[in-house]
Enzyme design. Sequence first.
Site, mmCIF file in Angstrom:
data_model
loop_
_atom_site.group_PDB
_atom_site.id
_atom_site.type_symbol
_atom_site.label_atom_id
_atom_site.label_comp_id
_atom_site.label_asym_id
_atom_site.label_seq_id
_atom_site.Cartn_x
_atom_site.Cartn_y
_atom_site.Cartn_z
ATOM 1 C CG PHE A 141 -8.951 4.688 35.189
ATOM 2 C CD1 PHE A 141 -7.836 3.878 35.131
ATOM 3 C CD2 PHE A 141 -10.171 4.173 34.781
ATOM 4 C CE1 PHE A 141 -7.932 2.566 34.680
ATOM 5 C CE2 PHE A 141 -10.276 2.862 34.335
ATOM 6 C CZ PHE A 141 -9.157 2.057 34.282
ATOM 7 C CG ASP A 226 -14.208 9.230 30.718
ATOM 8 O OD1 ASP A 226 -15.301 8.684 30.947
ATOM 9 O OD2 ASP A 226 -13.127 8.621 30.701
ATOM 10 C CE LYS A 255 -16.468 1.946 34.471
ATOM 11 N NZ LYS A 255 -15.921 0.630 34.136
#
Length: 400
Positions: A141, A226, A255
């Site tokens: 994801f 990531d 984030k």
Amino acid sequence: MTTTEDLIAAAEAHSAHNYHPLPVVVASAEGAWLTDVEGRRYLDMLAGYSALNFGHGNRRLIEAAEKQLRRVTLTSRAFHHDRFAEFCARLARLCGKEMVLPMNTGAEAVETAVKTARKWGYQVKGVPDGRARIVVAADNFHGRTTTIVSFSTDPEARADYGPFTPGFDIVPYGDLEALRAAVTEDTVAVLLEPIQGEAGVLVPPPGYLRGVRELTRERGVLFVADEIQSGLGRTGRTFACDHEGVVPDVYVLGKALGGGVVPVSAVVADADVLGVFKPGEHGSTFGGNPLACAVALEVVALLETGEFQQRAAELGDHLHGELALLTESGRVTEVRGRGLWAGVDIDPAYGSGRDVSERLMERGVLVKDTHGATIRIAPPLVISKDDLDWGLDQLRAVLA
């Protein structure tokens, strides 16, 4: 329109249904606690999918934002501003790299990393034009833009969004030999999550990340990590890659970099990688804006102390020890994760992940389900041990 039911009904009527949130309407928050519009309090055990690593309303982050709000919030990259250079230098130093390319959202940062890898492949590695390929992992994801869902294996993410962007090769996560077989002369990068978050907090086998690092060096391709969810203290280290002593060529961050205050993301690498960009070839009006830089600089300062990494490691050991007891009871079939991050697979006899999330909400704890049977636990790193234990007590109660 102040009741939970009225506000949810209005949201359902006037917003696209691209999320299926729990039926709670948050009005305020502090630290690890949320309060809804009717005054009920909830322990936040999700932390905005790790965007709120430093808690809600963190005093240092709010003060940094307030101070910057009174000065200047946006210039665009048409001009320099006085927070940009320090932000890039401090974030680069935290990562042990030389350059930063700031963006806004995590998906933007992944798209930027894809463009970076391709451009590097053509200009530095010498891959023939139009043939660059990137190897990715199944069950990944990385976001939901058109290019990113092109290499997703999640039917929900892909259905009805084609035609898809070519140039990606998908291999099983954690399978080093499959990765080795997929790398060709046209491969420019391997893009991986060091821990797969949305897939259920999947930790790769020991030695996998070291093997990826060795393979990418050997074959002359970039290792792009990531660390949008796993990075910036969540796992007990600054980066999840640190657990295997691995330094990728490219970090993709987001984030928690914005502290839960503003969206901030970045691609961080050395000059021989990010130096391939020239003016006009990639950009963002809001990327690296003064407000974002001010908040992210304070995030970097918090991480430079090591306090939050240590807290995540210590409380994470406690969390996983307590969750292991639930597997012994048979109510939980498997627990995965690292630091203050766990994927908990619920025995179907006790309900789905959604069922358990709703029952926890009724008891004042907020988590989120994924892939049917799994709930994710990722509280803010500022959570107290007593609050963490109380939240775990509620989980035991709903599975009793």
